[in-house]
Design a protein around this motif. Structure first.
Motif, PDB file in Angstrom:
ATOM      1  N   VAL A  42       0.855  -1.204   0.000  1.00 44.99           N
ATOM      2  CA  VAL A  42       0.000   0.000   0.000  1.00 44.99           C
ATOM      3  C   VAL A  42       0.885   1.245   0.000  1.00 44.99           C
ATOM      4  N   TYR A  43       1.904   1.235   0.867  1.00 45.91           N
ATOM      5  CA  TYR A  43       2.780   2.406   0.937  1.00 45.91           C
ATOM      6  C   TYR A  43       3.602   2.561  -0.355  1.00 45.91           C
ATOM      7  N   GLN A  44       3.983   1.444  -0.958  1.00 46.90           N
ATOM      8  CA  GLN A  44       4.711   1.551  -2.252  1.00 46.90           C
ATOM      9  C   GLN A  44       3.858   2.274  -3.286  1.00 46.90           C
ATOM     10  N   GLU A  45       2.581   1.878  -3.354  1.00 51.42           N
ATOM     11  CA  GLU A  45       1.669   2.518  -4.319  1.00 51.42           C
ATOM     12  C   GLU A  45       1.453   3.985  -3.958  1.00 51.42           C
ATOM     13  N   LEU A  46       1.335   4.249  -2.661  1.00 46.86           N
ATOM     14  CA  LEU A  46       1.089   5.623  -2.224  1.00 46.86           C
ATOM     15  C   LEU A  46       2.284   6.526  -2.558  1.00 46.86           C
ATOM     16  N   ILE A  47       3.476   6.025  -2.318  1.00 43.10           N
ATOM     17  CA  ILE A  47       4.691   6.798  -2.644  1.00 43.10           C
ATOM     18  C   ILE A  47       4.690   7.129  -4.140  1.00 43.10           C
ATOM     19  N   ALA A  48       4.364   6.130  -4.960  1.00 39.54           N
ATOM     20  CA  ALA A  48       4.367   6.341  -6.423  1.00 39.54           C
ATOM     21  C   ALA A  48       3.350   7.425  -6.799  1.00 39.54           C
ATOM     22  N   LEU A  49       2.175   7.368  -6.197  1.00 41.81           N
ATOM     23  CA  LEU A  49       1.130   8.360  -6.509  1.00 41.81           C
ATOM     24  C   LEU A  49       1.555   9.767  -6.078  1.00 41.81           C
ATOM     25  N   LEU A  50       2.111   9.859  -4.872  1.00 42.61           N
ATOM     26  CA  LEU A  50       2.505  11.176  -4.352  1.00 42.61           C
ATOM     27  C   LEU A  50       3.624  11.774  -5.196  1.00 42.61           C
ATOM     28  N   LYS A  51       4.542  10.908  -5.629  1.00 41.98           N
ATOM     29  CA  LYS A  51       5.659  11.395  -6.455  1.00 41.98           C
ATOM     30  C   LYS A  51       5.154  11.817  -7.830  1.00 41.98           C
ATOM     31  N   ALA A  52       4.328  10.975  -8.436  1.00 46.20           N
ATOM     32  CA  ALA A  52       3.840  11.258  -9.796  1.00 46.20           C
ATOM     33  C   ALA A  52       3.072  12.571  -9.831  1.00 46.20           C
ATOM     34  N   ASN A  53       2.434  12.911  -8.711  1.00 41.16           N
ATOM     35  CA  ASN A  53       1.615  14.128  -8.675  1.00 41.16           C
ATOM     36  C   ASN A  53       2.307  15.291  -7.981  1.00 41.16           C
ATOM     37  N   ASN A  54       3.559  15.063  -7.612  1.00 43.36           N
ATOM     38  CA  ASN A  54       4.337  16.112  -6.960  1.00 43.36           C
ATOM     39  C   ASN A  54       3.534  16.745  -5.809  1.00 43.36           C
ATOM     40  N   SER A  55       2.943  15.889  -4.998  1.00 44.24           N
ATOM     41  CA  SER A  55       1.995  16.351  -3.977  1.00 44.24           C
ATOM     42  C   SER A  55       2.657  17.178  -2.883  1.00 44.24           C
ATOM     43  N   ASN A  56       1.952  18.209  -2.455  1.00 45.36           N
ATOM     44  CA  ASN A  56       2.421  19.033  -1.349  1.00 45.36           C
ATOM     45  C   ASN A  56       1.847  18.452  -0.055  1.00 45.36           C
ATOM     46  N   LEU A  57       2.724  17.964   0.798  1.00 44.62           N
ATOM     47  CA  LEU A  57       2.269  17.300   2.032  1.00 44.62           C
ATOM     48  C   LEU A  57       2.547  18.155   3.260  1.00 44.62           C
ATOM     49  N   SER A  58       2.817  19.444   3.026  1.00 45.91           N
ATOM     50  CA  SER A  58       3.332  20.264   4.127  1.00 45.91           C
ATOM     51  C   SER A  58       2.328  20.454   5.268  1.00 45.91           C
ATOM     52  N   GLN A  59       1.036  20.206   4.981  1.00 47.50           N
ATOM     53  CA  GLN A  59       0.046  20.416   6.053  1.00 47.50           C
ATOM     54  C   GLN A  59      -0.508  19.105   6.619  1.00 47.50           C
ATOM     55  N   LEU A  60      -0.014  18.013   6.089  1.00 47.77           N
ATOM     56  CA  LEU A  60      -0.516  16.704   6.504  1.00 47.77           C
ATOM     57  C   LEU A  60      -0.021  16.357   7.916  1.00 47.77           C
ATOM     58  N   ILE A  61      -0.870  15.664   8.673  1.00 45.37           N
ATOM     59  CA  ILE A  61      -0.477  15.182  10.008  1.00 45.37           C
ATOM     60  C   ILE A  61      -0.754  13.682  10.036  1.00 45.37           C
ATOM     61  N   THR A  62       0.142  12.907  10.637  1.00 43.31           N
ATOM     62  CA  THR A  62      -0.129  11.472  10.758  1.00 43.31           C
ATOM     63  C   THR A  62       0.050  10.994  12.205  1.00 43.31           C
ATOM     64  N   PHE A  63      -0.746  10.010  12.549  1.00 42.11           N
ATOM     65  CA  PHE A  63      -0.622   9.324  13.843  1.00 42.11           C
ATOM     66  C   PHE A  63      -0.600   7.828  13.569  1.00 42.11           C
ATOM     67  N   ASN A  64       0.428   7.141  14.017  1.00 41.78           N
ATOM     68  CA  ASN A  64       0.436   5.686  13.855  1.00 41.78           C
ATOM     69  C   ASN A  64      -0.337   5.002  14.968  1.00 41.78           C
ATOM     70  N   LEU A  65      -0.744   3.789  14.643  1.00 39.30           N
ATOM     71  CA  LEU A  65      -1.561   3.044  15.596  1.00 39.30           C
ATOM     72  C   LEU A  65      -0.805   2.613  16.839  1.00 39.30           C
ATOM     73  N   ASP A  66       0.463   2.219  16.660  1.00 36.86           N
ATOM     74  CA  ASP A  66       1.075   1.514  17.788  1.00 36.86           C
ATOM     75  C   ASP A  66       2.597   1.485  17.704  1.00 36.86           C
ATOM     76  N   GLU A  67       3.173   1.064  18.808  1.00 33.79           N
ATOM     77  CA  GLU A  67       4.635   0.901  18.900  1.00 33.79           C
ATOM     78  C   GLU A  67       4.932  -0.123  19.989  1.00 33.79           C
ATOM     79  N   TYR A  68       5.977  -0.904  19.744  1.00 33.85           N
ATOM     80  CA  TYR A  68       6.420  -1.866  20.756  1.00 33.85           C
ATOM     81  C   TYR A  68       7.038  -1.137  21.947  1.00 33.85           C
ATOM     82  N   VAL A  69       6.733  -1.607  23.130  1.00 31.94           N
ATOM     83  CA  VAL A  69       7.392  -1.083  24.333  1.00 31.94           C
ATOM     84  C   VAL A  69       8.822  -1.619  24.371  1.00 31.94           C
TER      85      VAL A  69
END
Ligand code: F6R
Length: 255
Positions: A42-69
């Motif tokens: 999924v991330y491979q496809e997303l990277i390709a899409l964002l690159k192909a469209n020269n997307s501006n991500l400067s306002q995007l915020i992300t939160f991941n679900l989890d992390e190992y203790v």
């Protein structure tokens, strides 16, 4: 809504396109992200899409679900490392825009509380991406987690540790605990994209389909969500009733 595609490639392309569309529609989106094998294509496809469209991500915020203790971001099996390796290092996003729970925080309970609070302060999740564990966990909310749980520290089930041992050299290296976004945080997302691929997910997908939402199967909670899409490949959907499969099958040509 269930959508069934022929292949993992089609599932990944569809999922990446939905995430991409969300970013285009709302450049200030708050995205909830997941790790795991399902998300790598999924991330491979997303990277390709964002690159192909020269997307501006400067306002995007992300939160991941989890992390190992116990795993610092530099550890190759930490989810922080995974996210940089599979996504963040390949797109124009700053560390200040991305959030993962800190698995080496001195006070994990405070870290958990602050994480739920930070999601709220960011305006809540616009889109949450979810995979599913063989036992029905989403994030690391293991079976019998309350649907109203906030971000918290969890003891991983034996099955989850065995499932994830493939990423480590041996089972006893798999951490015993994790911090996970809670069921409540996840279910508050405005939109949910739930993805399962492969025959090894067929039984849990069938259990989600066949059961009313129950804390026994955390992933079943998304059936109560007003805006959730369950995206499957045909292998993961193979134990659903034939009529349900026919109904949900997507002709990828039409996308
Ligand atoms: C990962 C996560 C987990 C995984 C699930 C499926 O951040 O929250 O719930 O989505 O364990 O993992 P894979 O995709 O490796 O089968």
């Amino acid at each position: 809504m269930y959508l069934i595609f022929d292949s993992v490639e089609q599932v990944s392309r569809f999922t990446a396109q939905r995430i991409f569309n969300k970013i285009v529609e709302k450049p200030t989106s708050v995205l909830g992200l997941a790790t795991g094998g399902t998300m790598e294509p999924v991330y491979q496809e997303l990277i390709a899409l964002l690159k192909a469209n020269n997307s501006n991500l400067s306002q995007l915020i992300t939160f991941n679900l989890d992390e190992y203790v116990g795993l610092p971001p530099s550890h190759e099996q930490s989810y922080n490392y995974y996210m940089h390796h599979h996504l963040f290092d390949h797109i124009a996003i700053d560390d200040a825009q991305v959030h993962l729970p800190n698995g080496v925080a001195a006070d994990l309970n405070t870290e958990s509380k602050n994480y739920s609070q930070a999601i709220l302060e960011a305006g809540g999740l616009d889109l949450q991406l979810l995979g599913v564990g063989g036992n029905g966990h989403i994030g690391f909310n293991e079976p019998n987690t309350a649907f109203n749980a906030p971000t918290h520290v969890v003891e991983l089930s034996v099955q989850t540790r065995i499932d994830n041992a493939r990423f480590f050299t041996q089972l006893d290296e798999v951490p015993t605990h994790a911090i996970t976004m809670g069921m409540h945080d996840i279910l508050q997302a405005k939109e949910i994209l739930f993805v399962a691929t492969g025959a090894h997910k067929a039984e849990i997908v069938q259990a989600i389909y066949a059961n009313e939402p129950t804390e026994r199967i955390p992933a079943s909670a998304i059936k109560n969500h007003p805006n959730a899409i369950i995206v499957l490949d045909s292998a993961a959907a193979s134990l659903l009733p034939e009529t349900a499969q026919q109904h949900a099958r997507v002709n990828a040509q039409m996308l």
